[in-house]
Design an enzyme around this catalytic site. Structure first.
Site, PDB file in Angstrom:
ATOM      1  N   LYS A 132     103.328 126.463  17.887  1.00  0.00           N
ATOM      2  CA  LYS A 132     102.368 126.737  18.967  1.00  0.00           C
ATOM      3  C   LYS A 132     100.948 126.994  18.472  1.00  0.00           C
ATOM      4  O   LYS A 132      99.982 126.673  19.149  1.00  0.00           O
ATOM      5  CB  LYS A 132     102.872 127.906  19.810  1.00  0.00           C
ATOM      6  CG  LYS A 132     104.117 127.513  20.609  1.00  0.00           C
ATOM      7  CD  LYS A 132     104.224 128.269  21.898  1.00  0.00           C
ATOM      8  CE  LYS A 132     105.282 127.658  22.792  1.00  0.00           C
ATOM      9  NZ  LYS A 132     106.663 127.844  22.252  1.00  0.00           N
ATOM     10  N   GLU A 156      99.267 131.590  29.827  1.00  0.00           N
ATOM     11  CA  GLU A 156     100.548 131.968  30.432  1.00  0.00           C
ATOM     12  C   GLU A 156     101.556 132.036  29.302  1.00  0.00           C
ATOM     13  O   GLU A 156     101.372 131.400  28.259  1.00  0.00           O
ATOM     14  CB  GLU A 156     100.986 130.907  31.458  1.00  0.00           C
ATOM     15  CG  GLU A 156     101.694 129.661  30.860  1.00  0.00           C
ATOM     16  CD  GLU A 156     100.804 128.807  29.970  1.00  0.00           C
ATOM     17  OE1 GLU A 156      99.573 128.867  30.119  1.00  0.00           O
ATOM     18  OE2 GLU A 156     101.354 128.052  29.126  1.00  0.00           O
ATOM     19  N   SER A 171     111.011 123.612  15.051  1.00  0.00           N
ATOM     20  CA  SER A 171     109.791 124.067  15.737  1.00  0.00           C
ATOM     21  C   SER A 171     109.445 125.529  15.482  1.00  0.00           C
ATOM     22  O   SER A 171     108.273 125.905  15.541  1.00  0.00           O
ATOM     23  CB  SER A 171     109.921 123.820  17.236  1.00  0.00           C
ATOM     24  OG  SER A 171     111.111 124.393  17.750  1.00  0.00           O
TER      25      SER A 171
HETATM   26  C1  LIG Z   1     107.797 127.369  22.887  1.00  0.00           C
HETATM   27  C2  LIG Z   1     108.739 126.812  21.928  1.00  0.00           C
HETATM   28  C3  LIG Z   1     109.406 125.595  22.162  1.00  0.00           C
HETATM   29  C4  LIG Z   1     109.286 124.809  23.438  1.00  0.00           C
HETATM   30  O1  LIG Z   1     107.999 124.338  23.706  1.00  0.00           O
HETATM   31  P1  LIG Z   1     107.614 122.791  23.591  1.00  0.00           P
HETATM   32  O2  LIG Z   1     106.279 122.719  24.243  1.00  0.00           O
HETATM   33  O3  LIG Z   1     108.654 122.003  24.313  1.00  0.00           O
HETATM   34  O4  LIG Z   1     107.573 122.448  22.160  1.00  0.00           O
HETATM   35  C5  LIG Z   1     110.246 125.105  21.172  1.00  0.00           C
HETATM   36  N1  LIG Z   1     110.443 125.783  20.022  1.00  0.00           N
HETATM   37  C6  LIG Z   1     109.827 126.969  19.766  1.00  0.00           C
HETATM   38  C7  LIG Z   1     110.092 127.647  18.478  1.00  0.00           C
HETATM   39  C8  LIG Z   1     108.957 127.523  20.709  1.00  0.00           C
HETATM   40  O5  LIG Z   1     108.357 128.687  20.445  1.00  0.00           O
END
Ligand SMILES: *Cc1c(COP(=O)(O)O)cnc(C)c1O
Length: 402
Positions: free
Chosen positions: A97, A119, A386
C-alpha cells in the site's frame, strides 16, 4: 535497475476513465471540477522525470525498494514448480500500500494541498497514509467504519501515534464501504486544501489509473528480476484481490506477454454458496459504487450487499473497474479461495519457508494447491506476496489451536 516510471498500456482507460464500459466518474456535480483538475495534474506528472525522481528516491531509501524476488525453493520442491515470491511484505509498513500513498502524497504536495484524507477497512491503508503524512508534513484524517475501529484497535492506535485523526463512521454497515462514502462527502466540502488518497485501484477516474500506475512497479521489478535470475518470462503470475491494486500492479507488465497467464484470486469466504464471501467478479453484477461502474455484490433490486472474508483487506463488495474489463476481455483468469484454504496456506508458507504472510496474500499462496498439480508441473510462477502477517497475529491466535 533503471528507476521506475509508469508505462502507457493498450488497456489504459479513455479520456473520461472508461475501461470498456467500466470505470468512469459517477459522482455528484460538485466533485466533477475537482476530479477534472486532478486528472489534468496527473497527466502533467505521469511521465515527469523530476516527479518520478522524487518518488523513486523514497521508494529506495524509505520503503526499501526494489523488493526482493525470492525463489521459494521448499515450496517449489513440494509442488514440482518453480515458485517465486515478490516480497512486498518487506516494504516499510508491511505491504504494497505504501507504493501508492507515497506517490499520491507527493502529488498532493505538488498541488499545494496541506491536508490529506483516506478511507480504511482493516487499517492498513490508513496506516500507510498516516505514515507518509507524518513524513511529508501533511495533516491527516482517516475515515474508518465504527465496527472496524472496534476490531482493529492496534492499527487505530498506530494511526494516532503517527499523528492522524481517526473518524469512526457510524452510518450503514459501519465498515469500509461507509467509510469511503464519508471520505468522499468530506472531500466535496474541503477539496480546496484537501487531497483524497484512495487506497486501491477503484473510485472515480483518474484514481483507478493512478493507483494501477503506482503499483505497477511490482511487475516492472519482478519481470526484470526474473529475467536476471533465470532468463525466463513466467508462465503464471498470481495475486489476491480486494479492490485489486496489488493484482493490477503484479499483472501490468505481464498482461501483454502471450506466454504469461495472469490469475486474480477473490475472497471465497465461507464458500460461494454460503452468501458470505467477497467474490465480486464471480457473483456480482455491474453496478455503480464509489464513483465507478464495475462488478458489484448487490441484491436483485440493486442494494449493495455486504462482503465477507476472514481477511479484512479483501472484504470489499466492489472491485476496481479495470478488473471487470480484463475479465470481460478474457485477459485475466479470476478464481477464488475460501477462508479455510487461505488459513491452510498461511500455516503452510510459515512452516515451509519461514515467511508469515498477511491473510490476504495467503489467498494467492493457497491457489498453488487449488490448481491441478499436472497443470503447474515444471512451470514458473510468480506470486505477489502483498503483505506480512504481523497485523493478523491476534486473529490467527484465536483461529489456530497450536
Ligand atoms: C489491502 C491489502 C490487500 C487488498 O488490496 P488490493 O487493492 O486488492 O491489493 C491485499 N493484501 C494486503 C496485504 C493488503 O494490506
Amino acid at each position: 535497475m533503471k528507476p521506475y516510471m509508469p508505462t502507457a498500456f493498450d488497456f489504459d482507460p479513455d479520456e473520461r476513465g472508461h475501461f470498456g464500459k467500466f470505470g468512469g466518474r459517477y459522482v455528484p456535480e460538485t466533485l466533477m471540477p475537482i476530479l477534472i483538475e486532478l486528472d489534468q495534474v496527473y497527466k502533467q506528472y505521469r511521465f515527469d522525470q523530476t516527479f518520478w525522481n522524487e518518488v523513486n528516491a523514497l521508494y529506495q531509501d524509505y520503503v526499501g525498494r526494489p523488493s526482493p524476488l525470492y525463489k521459494a525453493q521448499n515450496i517449489s520442491d513440494e509442488i514440482g514448480a518453480e515458485v517465486y515470491l515478490k516480497r512486498e511484505d518487506l516494504n516499510h509498513t508491511g505491504a504494497h500500500k505504501v507504493n501508492n500513498t507515497i506517490a499520491q502524497g507527493l502529488l498532493a504536495k505538488r498541488m499545494g494541498k496541506t491536508k490529506i484524507i483516506a478511507e480504511t477497512g482493516a487499517g492498513q491503508h490508513g496506516v500507510a497514509t498516516a505514515t507518509i503524512a507524518a513524513l511529508m508534513g501533511l495533516e491527516c484524517e482517516v475515515f474508518m467504519g465504527a465496527k472496524d475501529v472496534e476490531r482493529q484497535q492496534l492499527n487505530v492506535f498506530r494511526m494516532k501515534l503517527l499523528g492522524a485523526k481517526v473518524h469512526a463512521v457510524e452510518s450503514g454497515s459501519k465498515t469500509l464501504k461507509d467509510a469511503m462514502n464519508d471520505a468522499i462527502r468530506h472531500w466535496v466540502t474541503h477539496a480546496r486544501d484537501t487531497f483524497y488518497v484512495i487506497g486501491t485501484a477503484a473510485g472515480p477516474h483518474p484514481y483507478p489509473l493512478m493507483v494501477r500506475d503506482f503499483q505497477a512497479i511490482i511487475s516492472y521489478e519482478a519481470k526484470l528480476q526474473l529475467l536476471e535470475q533465470t532468463n525466463k518470462i513466467p508462465d503464471y503470475v498470481i495475486a489476491c484481490i480486494g479492490g485489486g491494486s496489488n493484482a493490477l500492479g503484479m499483472f501490468a507488465h505481464f498482461i501483454e506477454e502471450d506466454k504469461t497467464e495472469c490469475i486474480g484470486i477473490e475472497a471465497g469466504g465461507k464458500g460461494l454458496q454460503s452468501g458470505e464471501h467477497g467474490a465480486s467478479l464471480a457473483l456480482g453484477k455491474p453496478g455503480v459504487l464509489h464513483g465507478q461502474l464495475s462488478y458489484l455484490l448487490q441484491t436483485n433490486d440493486g442494494q449493495v450487499e455486504e462482503a465477507y472474508s476472514i481477511s479484512a483487506g479483501l472484504d470489499y463488495p466492489g472491485i476496481g473497474p479495470e478488473h471487470s474489463y480484463l475479465m470481460e476481455q478474457g485477459k485475466v483468469i479470476y478464481d477464488y479461495v475460501t477462508d479455510d484454504e487461505a488459513m491452510d496456506a498461511f500455516v503452510w508458507l510459515s512452516r515451509t519457508e519461514g515467511i508469515v504472510p498477511a491473510f490476504e496474500s495467503a489467498h494467492a499462496i493457497a491457489y498453488l494447491k487449488k490448481i491441478p498439480k499436472e497443470t503447474i508441473k515444471g512451470k514458473t510462477i510468480i506470486i505477489s506476496l502483498s503483505g506480512r502477517g504481523d497485523k493478523d497475529m491476534i486473529q490467527a491466535m484465536e483461529l489456530l489451536k497450536l
